[in-house]
Design a protein around this motif. Structure first.
Motif, short mmCIF file in Angstrom:
data_model
loop_
_atom_site.label_atom_id
_atom_site.label_comp_id
_atom_site.label_asym_id
_atom_site.label_seq_id
_atom_site.Cartn_x
_atom_site.Cartn_y
_atom_site.Cartn_z
N MET A 171 0.83 -1.20 0.00
CA MET A 171 0.00 0.00 0.00
C MET A 171 0.87 1.26 0.00
SD MET A 171 -3.01 -1.19 2.61
CE MET A 171 -4.11 0.19 2.35
N GLU B 63 2.48 1.60 -3.50
CA GLU B 63 1.45 2.09 -4.44
C GLU B 63 1.18 3.57 -4.20
OE1 GLU B 63 -0.42 0.31 -6.81
OE2 GLU B 63 0.62 -1.58 -6.46
N PHE B 64 1.10 3.95 -2.92
CA PHE B 64 0.84 5.35 -2.58
C PHE B 64 1.98 6.25 -3.08
CE2 PHE B 64 1.27 8.95 0.37
CZ PHE B 64 0.04 9.57 0.15
N GLN C 90 -6.03 -0.82 -6.85
CA GLN C 90 -5.13 -1.67 -6.06
C GLN C 90 -5.28 -1.43 -4.57
OE1 GLN C 90 -3.66 -4.22 -7.08
NE2 GLN C 90 -3.77 -3.85 -9.27
N GLU C 91 -5.45 -0.17 -4.17
CA GLU C 91 -5.63 0.13 -2.74
C GLU C 91 -6.90 -0.53 -2.23
OE1 GLU C 91 -3.47 1.99 -0.44
OE2 GLU C 91 -2.27 1.29 -2.13
#
Length: 170
Positions: free
Chosen positions: A100, A103-104, A158-159
């Motif tokens: 996460m 991705e962030f 995705q999140e």
């Protein structure tokens, strides 16, 4: 997990699959167009001794779009390069949090550099015309914020999927 949550995720997943299909079709079209343009360029250069500036420039711009849109697509498929050696040393829950965060971080880059910076750059170049094609250079630069927008879309997907996995661990 509730049926409402599954239903929402199913709808989001359907949207993602549709976006994937559209992007894949666009990328295939770009590759086909580039193949034709480069073949034409070779034929006119070697058989007629007169290279085509238009096909050369078009294939170069198509390549830029291919790379930028293709990189967003690969990010969405989660097929991008990653070094998972360290991440695999942690528990599954920590791995999800690390994913996460990664991705962030990518989304922050996409937002600040690609969308905001790319949009600004594209707008500044709208007045400048390409000499061979007579189109605004901003059209070429538009691939940057478009790619950034796709990355943000995939980030959100995705999140949501990672949060769903995290809830399943509890």
């Amino acid at each position: 997990m509730s049926n409402t949550s599954n239903s929402v995720f199913d709808k989001i997943d359907a949207v993602k699959q549709w976006v994937d299909k559209v992007i894949a079709a666009v990328l295939m079209f770009i590759v086909a167009a580039m193949t034709l343009l480069v073949t034409y360029q070779v034929v006119v250069r070697y058989f007629f001794g007169s290279p085509s500036a238009v096909s050369e420039v078009l294939s170069r711009y198509a390549f830029i779009w291919l790379i930028l849109i293709g990189s967003a697509y690969v990010f969405g498929l989660r097929e991008h390069m990653s070094i998972s050696f360290i991440k695999q040393k942690f528990s599954e829950k920590v791995q999800i949090f690390l994913e996460m965060f990664i991705e962030f971080s990518t989304a922050v880059f996409a937002l600040l550099v690609m969308i905001i910076g790319g949009h600004s750059s594209a707008m500044r170049q709208m007045w400048q015309m390409d000499s061979a094609l007579q189109i605004p250079m901003g059209v070429i630069y538009a691939a940057i914020p478009i790619s950034g927008g796709l990355i943000i879309f995939y980030f959100l997907y995705q999140e949501f999927a990672l949060l769903r996995r995290l809830k399943q661990l509890k």
